[in-house]
Design an enzyme around this catalytic site. Sequence first.
Site, short mmCIF file in Angstrom:
data_model
loop_
_atom_site.label_atom_id
_atom_site.label_comp_id
_atom_site.label_asym_id
_atom_site.label_seq_id
_atom_site.Cartn_x
_atom_site.Cartn_y
_atom_site.Cartn_z
N GLY A 128 10.46 -2.82 6.80
CA GLY A 128 9.57 -2.51 8.01
C GLY A 128 10.37 -1.54 8.66
O GLY A 128 11.26 -0.82 8.00
N ASP A 129 10.06 -0.81 9.90
CA ASP A 129 10.58 -0.05 10.67
C ASP A 129 10.73 1.28 9.86
O ASP A 129 9.89 1.90 9.22
CB ASP A 129 12.02 -0.58 11.16
CG ASP A 129 11.54 -1.40 12.24
OD1 ASP A 129 10.56 -1.97 12.61
OD2 ASP A 129 12.65 -1.97 12.88
N ASN A 130 12.15 1.67 9.61
CA ASN A 130 12.17 3.02 8.82
C ASN A 130 12.47 2.64 7.34
O ASN A 130 13.16 3.20 6.73
CB ASN A 130 13.35 3.71 9.31
CG ASN A 130 13.58 4.01 10.72
OD1 ASN A 130 13.06 2.98 11.60
ND2 ASN A 130 13.89 5.02 11.19
N TRP A 131 11.45 2.14 6.77
CA TRP A 131 11.24 1.75 5.21
C TRP A 131 10.56 2.83 4.41
O TRP A 131 10.59 2.50 3.28
CB TRP A 131 10.50 0.40 5.12
CG TRP A 131 9.19 0.29 5.55
CD1 TRP A 131 8.49 0.68 6.24
CD2 TRP A 131 8.10 -0.17 4.34
NE1 TRP A 131 6.93 0.29 5.97
CE2 TRP A 131 7.01 0.06 4.84
CE3 TRP A 131 8.47 -0.42 2.83
CZ2 TRP A 131 5.83 -0.26 3.91
CZ3 TRP A 131 7.35 -0.82 2.03
CH2 TRP A 131 5.98 -0.61 2.52
#
Lengths: 731, 731
Positions: free
Chosen positions: A315-318
Amino acid sequence: MKDKYKGRVTLPVELDFYEETLELSKRWGADAIRDSDGTDLDAQLKLIPGVKVYSKYFVARGDNEFALNHMEEAQQIFVMSEYITAYDDTLDIEFRKGFLDKQIVPNYDHDSKRYWQVYDRTTNEELDTDQWELDKENDIVSIKNTIAFHEYTVNFLAYMVWDPTQMYNYITNNWTDREREVPFDVRGPKANKHVKEKLRDWLEKNPETDVVRFTTFFYHFTLFFNDQEKEKFVDWFGYGSSVSPLALDAFELEYGYTLKAEDFIQAGYYNSTFKNPSQKYLDYIDFQQRFVCKEAKELVDLVHEYGKEAIMFLGDNWIGTEPYGKYFESIGIDGVVGSVGGGATLRLIADIPHVKYTEGRFLPYFFPDTFYEGNDPTIELMENWVSSRRAILRNPLNRIGYGGYPSLAYKFPKFVDRVEEITDEFRGIIDNVENNKPYAKHTVAILNSWGKIRTWQAFMVAHALYYQETYSYFGLLESLSGLDVDVKFISFDDIINHGIDEDIDVIINAGDAHTAFSGDDAWNNPTLVKSIRSWVHDGHGFIGIGEPSAYEKGGRFFQLADILGIDQELGFKLSTDKYHNLPMPSHFITQDMKSKFDYGERVRNIYALSSQTEVIADDKNSISIAANAYGKGRGVYLMGMKYSHENTRILKRSIYYSLQQEDEFNKVHSSNLETELNVYPQSESVALVNNTSEAQKTLVYDFNGNYTCIELKENELKWGHYNVETGSFSF
Amino acid sequence: MKDKYKGRVTLPVELDFYEETLELSKRWGADAIRDSDGTDLDAQLKLIPGVKVYSKYFVARGDNEFALNHMEEAQQIFVMSEYITAYDDTLDIEFRKGFLDKQIVPNYDHDSKRYWQVYDRTTNEELDTDQWELDKENDIVSIKNTIAFHEYTVNFLAYMVWDPTQMYNYITNNWTDREREVPFDVRGPKANKHVKEKLRDWLEKNPETDVVRFTTFFYHFTLFFNDQEKEKFVDWFGYGSSVSPLALDAFELEYGYTLKAEDFIQAGYYNSTFKNPSQKYLDYIDFQQRFVCKEAKELVDLVHEYGKEAIMFLGDNWIGTEPYGKYFESIGIDGVVGSVGGGATLRLIADIPHVKYTEGRFLPYFFPDTFYEGNDPTIELMENWVSSRRAILRNPLNRIGYGGYPSLAYKFPKFVDRVEEITDEFRGIIDNVENNKPYAKHTVAILNSWGKIRTWQAFMVAHALYYQETYSYFGLLESLSGLDVDVKFISFDDIINHGIDEDIDVIINAGDAHTAFSGDDAWNNPTLVKSIRSWVHDGHGFIGIGEPSAYEKGGRFFQLADILGIDQELGFKLSTDKYHNLPMPSHFITQDMKSKFDYGERVRNIYALSSQTEVIADDKNSISIAANAYGKGRGVYLMGMKYSHENTRILKRSIYYSLQQEDEFNKVHSSNLETELNVYPQSESVALVNNTSEAQKTLVYDFNGNYTCIELKENELKWGHYNVETGSFSF
């Protein structure tokens, strides 16, 4: 006995909660502790013997000292202004209107004529660059020679000066005392050098950390807010915030063509996963994945050099790390941790290949919105556990964990008890299930334009969020996540280029017409159509959900109408009389139904093609379930697959029916649809699970079709023995 | 007083019912009698003084002596076989399968390679003619080099050896003792000569006939049955049965290109009026209209030569005579008679230009399905009358009539009484209304791909029949038929080529996406879009119903989303957050609603574009009514317009609201939505009508906005006086 079960659990920690943490950690069998965005690890806690220490690590944010001094390497994004109507032959567009100034700042450092575009959206044509001028002082684009009553938009390149996750937390939790974190782009030469130096430095300074938990690497999924500080756009799969002049130049050098703002903006669709991807976008994804994975590998190697493990948050900066993508393996990451909203999101994590372990963070978070006086947090706990457990029994995570403030949970003794039971039950499952493939009579393939790369991620806009337009399809994944079948995700190109894999028994195509999940113009390919027809004719099954194979051509709307026995009336065939639409009084597929088929969102005007079509259920003059013999196989149509235990049973029966295997249904099966049965040949064990909070009675059928009546307590998981010689079960 | 009202009524007659017919004719004020398909005129009846005699006349059927001797001039049709799947590289298609042998007989007299076609429907490409052979012995087309698992169809030319209407009556009434009538084609030189000679002969032999009622001219609307003797295909507008090698040759000579079977078959769509017409089809319609009107004129001239009137039935063999078409006037017909199913079908007849009179046949037919012991036929009678009366008050027919066996009606004295009242009421309306344009504040234009030629005929498959897919739109016409507005039907080309007529106040675009009624790719034309925008901005109204202006382009699905303030989510914009979807607590448009808006069929995923959109009603997360200011005008969105008194009121209010004329609403208006008010300036009269079978009370507002409270008895029509000087009404 208890000791055996210790481990596989990660505990979130907070400062000044040492003794209680020790107690919880013992009762829940935690063998790892972790900090999170907003909490830090107590020094004492890092020293508990046998307990690993996870430390969160932000690569491309949380370092404003660097970021603020290198704003030219801040992350960037292409965004589109509002639609503005011209009333005359000139038009000024205040292109920033509606965006959050604190997040989106126009890039005035690069040539706007090269990177920006102005579109006439009424013709959907780009204007010549000499038709407009940028006024940087006033954030205005002035257009000349406009046509009155045409609508215009500005595509502009902007710096994204606030990390979306920090922004979300900041605004949601009212963190006015903290600095807004500026994300920077590792394509920038200074940033690139900096992130590596900084990680090495951090590793030096944090010897007690056992596991570096990357949150995550470089580019956040697309998420921006509006001028009211509310979410304006969210796409969990979006590559929007990964662009930059550097990236575009590198791309052009490699691919020999230029990507323009519109290739990312698409008149506001921004390459939605619901739209068939353009070749340009596929090229760009591949290009960025290779870059991200290469850079991530360097960081992971560094972590390994210090004898630590590296895991990443899903998730996030994936963006660019897609775990089911071609390059994920090359990163060399040890594990993936992600949030579990139910069975499908659990499988999304659990099925990830090329890692040593996976970890799921379960609900509820230990936050005040659930843990307040008068509320019973065990209800959400058990619902989340029971829906996830179905999936764990098919393919377990290696570890589970919880998030938030343990001091809150600690105030609810019943909750602490239940988590203790759950962690024990989880470890018990692992003992039987891990590295022990459960029995599956069938392999089911979900067919769409994305295939493998979006494994367990079809029909998703934002991770685990409900959308009115998607729940009727997402329920398919939720149902499949715990069903005793093997599941694959394949694309149209897979079939066109390589045919249908030998191991697949049933193909499911589900989605709204014209979306990438139904397939849209993919169905204009006769090779695809012919391949599936011949394969079904040969004795396989095809299940269509919603508007499957929809592409108007040759007098059909559903290109596989001949297999499904039904088609959708668009109006053009109203002159043709429709007979044969009366449902049959009973049918194999609906045999266990207690109530009317609740498919979710309605699909209009589905009609039977001929008297051969088995109409099984209908609703307001549209067929909701149908089946049709096609050679030795069958087509089955379902209007929708909203998740429920009843619909999971309809799906299971549809799989058997599509294969003409009705006679096989009462084998390795639990009759009560509130229960499910899983068999583990290697460990010679059987798991019978009650998916409800009420006691259930069921007939359990063995491999020979002999049955035993079993009673289960609420939420019970009952283990039994599987006699491999005789094919029988005993509990 | 009574005598004044005599006339304007046509009575069906039967043999051996003389005295009773005289009585009915007197009570109902009949001034004409007629025979029908199945009945003949009693010689005695023809001699009643002052009563005209209508005689039915079939031009192109009912003459088997000619037809059977000239089968090469029988009417013809292009039809498509079923879809047949190839499993190998050869395929035999029994192309006649599914058709009624008694109606459809392959044309083996002409070169099949020229007129027939074989299609691969999986690629939707035609096969080379050398890839297939016709076996006339066995009615089989044998195809070689087929691709396994592609579907194939045969387009073939067939003789239509049974007139569709006679076939329908024959099968429905089990007329096994009669000959099946073969329709012949007046393009055939022998038939052409024959029909004229025969009509002259008939005119000579029937001096007592006053009015020749053509039923109708040459080509029947497309109607064919299946092998179970049930309807297989019906299109009231279809030119399917007007083709022949002669027509195709003449067409090619004139237009310079060849029409092929597929131009008529369209993969089974057969040029449905729901599909945007191809240029080829428009050419063909024009070509046939000119031919039909020219030939019909010759027959009508002949009738006139004998001092008789010529009228035509609107239906059956009416193809090519479209009364709103370019060439209708040239026929010189005296009148049109048609069947009345309600207000819209009444206006379809009443609005026909260029005739001396129009006549409507009202329901119920005097048939045993309604006139049986224990049933009350007055219920259907009153419903039909009250719904038609609304439309009569806007534009009256000149005459009314009934159909069937009067001896059946005669057995129901209450029914005979009611018809007596109705015929009196009808003549009373005529006295006030005929040639006296009722007051209309607004002109409303229905905009679609067909425009004027399909006046009052939009959304129709077969005349006055209900279809699940159309009633939500057809209700718009039914509502408008009695509303105090002027109504026009315009096409997209009208606007593109000539702009929007001065007299139009409000444009309505209604229909399912991709149909000719919504417009499909017509909306890809920026001139159209821009014209409507600028016109609305200037102070006009636009009302969109269902999926108006739907054509995916430039990031919009509805090309006029900016006017309507709403758009439809196809899935591609799910990543964009949708706010502003909460309905307002009350609104001008829904002010008179007693219950939830019952629009008909649901349209999914309609969302508001911005906070400016007025969301007025919603249903399950889709907006069902919305409005949006656009300059000095407004857009109004309605999910559907199923016919009801409530929805008629919503439509009326939407018209005012779209024009920003809320302040004008309570003028020339009856507040109770079960009632309606019409004003006739020339006769200085006012008609207040109760559209229900219960007593109603209402406030009647005059031109100044002053009101009086009026009570109306069930179904009552109350006349009042309009003081033109003061603008006030008195009852």
